[in-house]
Scaffold this motif. Structure first.
Motif, mmCIF file in Angstrom:
data_model
loop_
_atom_site.group_PDB
_atom_site.id
_atom_site.type_symbol
_atom_site.label_atom_id
_atom_site.label_comp_id
_atom_site.label_asym_id
_atom_site.label_seq_id
_atom_site.Cartn_x
_atom_site.Cartn_y
_atom_site.Cartn_z
ATOM 1 N N PRO A 112 37.499 9.057 47.188
ATOM 2 C CA PRO A 112 37.268 9.392 48.769
ATOM 3 C C PRO A 112 38.611 8.437 49.296
ATOM 4 N N ASP A 113 38.525 7.112 48.660
ATOM 5 C CA ASP A 113 39.481 5.248 49.549
ATOM 6 C C ASP A 113 40.354 6.137 49.841
ATOM 7 N N GLU A 114 41.497 6.581 48.340
ATOM 8 C CA GLU A 114 42.635 7.256 48.229
ATOM 9 C C GLU A 114 42.760 7.930 49.286
ATOM 10 N N VAL A 115 41.671 8.986 50.266
ATOM 11 C CA VAL A 115 42.477 10.473 51.071
ATOM 12 C C VAL A 115 42.100 9.769 52.466
ATOM 13 N N VAL A 116 40.723 8.750 52.547
ATOM 14 C CA VAL A 116 39.929 8.247 54.045
ATOM 15 C C VAL A 116 40.188 7.214 53.625
ATOM 16 N N PRO A 117 40.834 6.037 53.644
ATOM 17 C CA PRO A 117 40.556 3.994 53.678
ATOM 18 C C PRO A 117 39.797 3.760 54.513
#
Length: 148
Positions: A112-117
């Motif tokens: 998830p952090d890669e798509v929506v930091p």
């Protein structure tokens, strides 16, 4: 029926049914009917199609284990990221300007952090198994379309 009578009956079928076999014969018809009915039920389409039901249960179980703690699925949920009213999205998710598709969901569920930091998905850091991610997406799709 004794062995000798049975052999005689097999070797001379035109000799007629032995007396003790004639008495038992009336019980054969209900037995044959019951066994035929059971064979028909066991080979019917509904009993052969249990695999999709098991797969749907497996998909829901993966969703429940990985996502249900924080997420629910409601009728009317949409595919625009961060857009449901009355949900406390992070500012990063509210500002995400995309529509969820299978590829975006695969990537987001994995990391998830890669798509929506800056999202609020902590302590969730992603689902490593591609198979499990595919099951979650299949479950979401089945709920959206109303199929089992």
């Amino acid at each position: 029926m004794k062995r000798r009578q049975f052999i005689t009956f097999l070797t001379r079928p035109n000799a007629g049914w032995p007396q003790d076999l004639r008495v038992q014969h009336r019980y054969w018809v209900p037995l044959i009917v019951a066994l035929s009915g059971m064979a028909c039920v066991l080979s019917s389409h509904s009993s052969l199609s249990q695999e999709p039901v098991k797969e749907a249960a497996s998909e829901q179980q993966v969703f429940n284990n990985a996502c249900r703690t924080c997420h629910t699925i409601r009728e009317g949920d949409n595919r625009q990221a961060g857009s449901l009213p009355d949900y406390s999205y992070s500012s990063a998710m509210k500002g995400a300007d995309f529509v969820w598709d299978d590829e975006k969901l695969q990537h987001f569920i994995a990391s998830p952090d890669e798509v929506v930091p800056g999202n609020n998905m902590k302590p969730y850091s992603g689902l490593a198994s591609t198979d499990d991610r595919t099951k979650v997406i299949a479950y979401l799709r089945s709920v959206a379309t109303g199929r089992p």
